[in-house]
Design a protein around this motif. Sequence first.
Motif: not given
Length: 132
Positions: A37, A46-48, A103, A105
């Motif tokens: 992350t 937030t990204k991956v 992302y 969750t």
Amino acid sequence: LRSGGTQEDKRKGKSGTMEDFTNLKDLARGGQGWTATAVEKASGETKVIKSVACDNIKAGNVALMEAKVLQSLDHPAIVKYIDVFLHKEKSRQELLVCTVMEYCTGGDLAKRIRDAKVCVGKLDEPVCRAWI
């Protein structure tokens, strides 16, 4: 819009870089690379980032082609692939093909299946249909 760079860069199709992200936290590591992350500096979202290590040009092209195909997919049940860029760490010789994804969750489908099996012991067809 693609992540990273300025709005003008995005219109021109330029990709982001690893410097566009902060707070990388490992999710998983494997034989070909890792996922983490990360917080996109420009948006605070937030990204991956999925990074695939490539020993040579052929491997790099295969990874880029896969990322481009995944980036073209548009379905509510498929994670959105936002950007792809190349990265090379100074301390290592290998080239990394980095794919930026949204992302989720709730985790991935495998986690949801495991969790459902633990809670109810089996998966009913209506639940499976709802997931896809």
